[in-house]
Design a protein around this motif. Sequence first.
Motif, PDB file in Angstrom:
ATOM      1  N   SER A 209      -6.765   7.494  -4.659  1.00 30.79           N
ATOM      2  CA  SER A 209      -5.816   7.811  -3.359  1.00 30.79           C
ATOM      3  C   SER A 209      -4.837   7.014  -3.414  1.00 30.79           C
ATOM      4  CB  SER A 209      -6.742   8.035  -2.340  1.00 30.79           C
ATOM      5  OG  SER A 209      -7.410   7.100  -1.861  1.00 30.79           O
ATOM      6  N   GLY A 210      -4.390   6.216  -4.413  1.00 24.45           N
ATOM      7  CA  GLY A 210      -3.208   5.434  -4.318  1.00 24.45           C
ATOM      8  C   GLY A 210      -3.386   4.208  -3.244  1.00 24.45           C
ATOM      9  N   GLY A 211      -2.725   4.236  -1.954  1.00 20.99           N
ATOM     10  CA  GLY A 211      -2.754   3.063  -1.316  1.00 20.99           C
ATOM     11  C   GLY A 211      -2.939   3.379   0.207  1.00 20.99           C
ATOM     12  N   MET A 212      -3.292   4.840   0.312  1.00 18.98           N
ATOM     13  CA  MET A 212      -3.457   5.048   1.755  1.00 18.98           C
ATOM     14  C   MET A 212      -4.514   4.799   2.476  1.00 18.98           C
ATOM     15  SD  MET A 212      -4.131   9.174   0.941  1.00 18.98           S
ATOM     16  CE  MET A 212      -3.467   9.478  -0.922  1.00 18.98           C
TER      17      MET A 212
ATOM     18  N   LEU B 217      -0.255  10.379   5.038  1.00 21.62           N
ATOM     19  CA  LEU B 217      -0.006   9.519   3.554  1.00 21.62           C
ATOM     20  C   LEU B 217      -0.381  10.395   2.483  1.00 21.62           C
ATOM     21  CD1 LEU B 217      -0.398   5.630   4.016  1.00 21.62           C
ATOM     22  CD2 LEU B 217       1.605   7.161   3.731  1.00 21.62           C
ATOM     23  N   ASP B 218      -1.598  11.013   2.843  1.00 28.13           N
ATOM     24  CA  ASP B 218      -2.374  11.893   1.978  1.00 28.13           C
ATOM     25  C   ASP B 218      -1.595  13.168   1.760  1.00 28.13           C
ATOM     26  OD1 ASP B 218      -4.106  13.354   0.311  1.00 28.13           O
ATOM     27  OD2 ASP B 218      -5.482  13.822   1.770  1.00 28.13           O
ATOM     28  N   ILE B 219      -1.077  13.751   2.887  1.00 24.67           N
ATOM     29  CA  ILE B 219      -0.394  15.161   2.717  1.00 24.67           C
ATOM     30  C   ILE B 219       1.161  15.052   2.453  1.00 24.67           C
ATOM     31  CG2 ILE B 219       0.404  17.042   4.191  1.00 24.67           C
ATOM     32  CD1 ILE B 219      -2.699  16.780   5.243  1.00 24.67           C
ATOM     33  N   PHE B 220       1.698  13.644   3.068  1.00 24.39           N
ATOM     34  CA  PHE B 220       3.018  13.122   2.577  1.00 24.39           C
ATOM     35  C   PHE B 220       4.069  14.401   2.809  1.00 24.39           C
ATOM     36  CE2 PHE B 220       5.584  10.234  -0.077  1.00 24.39           C
ATOM     37  CZ  PHE B 220       5.198   9.276   0.421  1.00 24.39           C
TER      38      PHE B 220
ATOM     39  N   ASN C 171      -5.271  16.236  -1.256  1.00 23.53           N
ATOM     40  CA  ASN C 171      -4.155  17.151  -1.664  1.00 23.53           C
ATOM     41  C   ASN C 171      -3.730  16.693  -3.285  1.00 23.53           C
ATOM     42  OD1 ASN C 171      -2.577  18.781  -0.130  1.00 23.53           O
ATOM     43  ND2 ASN C 171      -0.862  17.324   0.256  1.00 23.53           N
TER      44      ASN C 171
ATOM     45  N   THR D 257       0.856   4.308  -2.700  1.00 24.82           N
ATOM     46  CA  THR D 257       0.880   5.709  -2.145  1.00 24.82           C
ATOM     47  C   THR D 257       1.652   6.711  -2.846  1.00 24.82           C
ATOM     48  OG1 THR D 257      -0.048   4.830  -0.228  1.00 24.82           O
ATOM     49  CG2 THR D 257       0.342   7.014  -0.244  1.00 24.82           C
TER      50      THR D 257
ATOM     51  N   TYR E  65     -13.827  20.369   4.054  1.00 25.59           N
ATOM     52  CA  TYR E  65     -12.757  19.086   4.044  1.00 25.59           C
ATOM     53  C   TYR E  65     -12.933  18.270   5.103  1.00 25.59           C
ATOM     54  CZ  TYR E  65     -10.497  21.644   7.923  1.00 25.59           C
ATOM     55  OH  TYR E  65     -10.386  22.087   9.414  1.00 25.59           O
TER      56      TYR E  65
ATOM     57  N   SER F  31       0.985  -1.034  -0.111  1.00 20.15           N
ATOM     58  CA  SER F  31      -0.201   0.003  -0.042  1.00 20.15           C
ATOM     59  C   SER F  31       0.781   1.410  -0.110  1.00 20.15           C
ATOM     60  CB  SER F  31      -0.969  -0.133   1.226  1.00 20.15           C
ATOM     61  OG  SER F  31      -0.356  -0.117   2.379  1.00 20.15           O
TER      62      SER F  31
ATOM     63  N   LEU G 252      -1.166  20.561   9.586  1.00 24.28           N
ATOM     64  CA  LEU G 252      -2.054  20.342   8.910  1.00 24.28           C
ATOM     65  C   LEU G 252      -2.910  18.748   9.010  1.00 24.28           C
ATOM     66  CD1 LEU G 252      -4.149  21.787   6.639  1.00 24.28           C
ATOM     67  CD2 LEU G 252      -2.473  20.513   5.001  1.00 24.28           C
TER      68      LEU G 252
END
Lengths: 273, 169
Positions: free
Chosen positions: B70-73, B130-133, A117, A28, B31, A24, B140
């Motif tokens: 969202s990829g894999g978060m 993982l989203d903001i990374f 984001n 990501t 949000y 995962s 935030l």
Amino acid sequence: MQQIVNFIIRNKTFLLFLLLFSVSLLFTIQSHSYHKSKFVNSANFLSGGVYSASNNISDYFDLKEQNKILQEENNRLKSILFNNEGEVDSVYVDSSTFNGRYKFTSAQVIKNSYTQNNNLLTINKGAKDSIKQDLGVITSKGILGIIEDTNNNYATVLSVLNTTSRISAQLKKTNHFGSLTWNGLSEKYVQLTEIPEIAPVTKGDTIITSGRSDIFPKGIPIGIVKDFKLDSAENYYEIEVSLFNDMTNIEYVHIIENEDAGIIKTLIDKANE
Amino acid sequence: MNSILSVHTVRFVALALAQVLLLSHINFLGYVNPYLYILFVAFYPVKNNRMLFIFLSFLLGLSIDMFMDSGGMHAAATLTIAYIRPAALKFSFGTVYDHQSIKFDAMDIGQRMVYFSILTIIHHFILFSLDIFNFSKIILVLKNTLFSSIFTIILCVLISVIFSRANKK
């Protein structure tokens, strides 16, 4: 050997956890880099199908609003058409503008997102309708994004509200250009950087696409200057641009294909060799 | 056994669909969204095949990811709470857990809230990191975690009260 096998059996849950977690993480990290979200995206058969089914129902609620937007656009186009009638009437045809360098396809957004984001939209046209990666997407009001991935029937769009997105943009009144990025804070504003300090920026100036990349033609509206300041080195402006598009309410879009894109690309590649 | 299996299949699909079609579009204050699908992890039977449970949680997260691009978060976050769930159970329900006989419906609401809060906060923290990374935006991350967690916990407790079998005497 026996001990290794024993170790694996004893810790099998933890090992499975580690394996899946790294998978995962890999997804990501891929999703954070440009054009890499290949495996897990919403342009596939299952999620695209579910979204288009749900959109089939929900787009009725928005019909009135969308009708109004369409009416406004019609109004604007009609006024351009009738005000220019005298000029178009002559036999003069400029082949470079009328022979169709740009091909337009219309599509409907079936999934919109603006709070993450890295925002991606999903549209209901795909490879079947000759939609390819790196085509530009606009609405009647302005710029929206760039095609990221396609499937047979659906495609995802890398929105301008994406921290990995970079689009070439310029001031409408002069030709100073920079690149359009997003800092992830508000869905109403994007940032224009790398505008040289010498450019005469004032609040309320219009920002348009520059046409310097082969994705968007020149002159597609983006937004107006809300605020600007010099960066820390004082060589470039950092401009806060308020978007024309309401990114939270998007239904119908147009996809632009530049038919000369291939020729331009081979030329650039040749020059870079 | 069969009915238990089908209950969880239905729960899996229903929670995933509710999440992607409804809850992810709330955008309260611009949000804040609840991530209710972690109820699947929270309510999974305690006596279980742990490997299968972890794999199912990963699958649930991945399907949410597929819909939300969202990829894999979501997969990573859900997987983690599935892995640490035994510790959360032990912490919030104490000795009852040692006998492996937890009935969630019979649990006291305070204990249930602690349990949901642990899972939710860990899940949301991993999700938003993982989203903001970006380490420099840790404020935030914490802000998003806090607000979304409040929303999720309230909804989780409400849902668990509404669907509780204990009050059907």
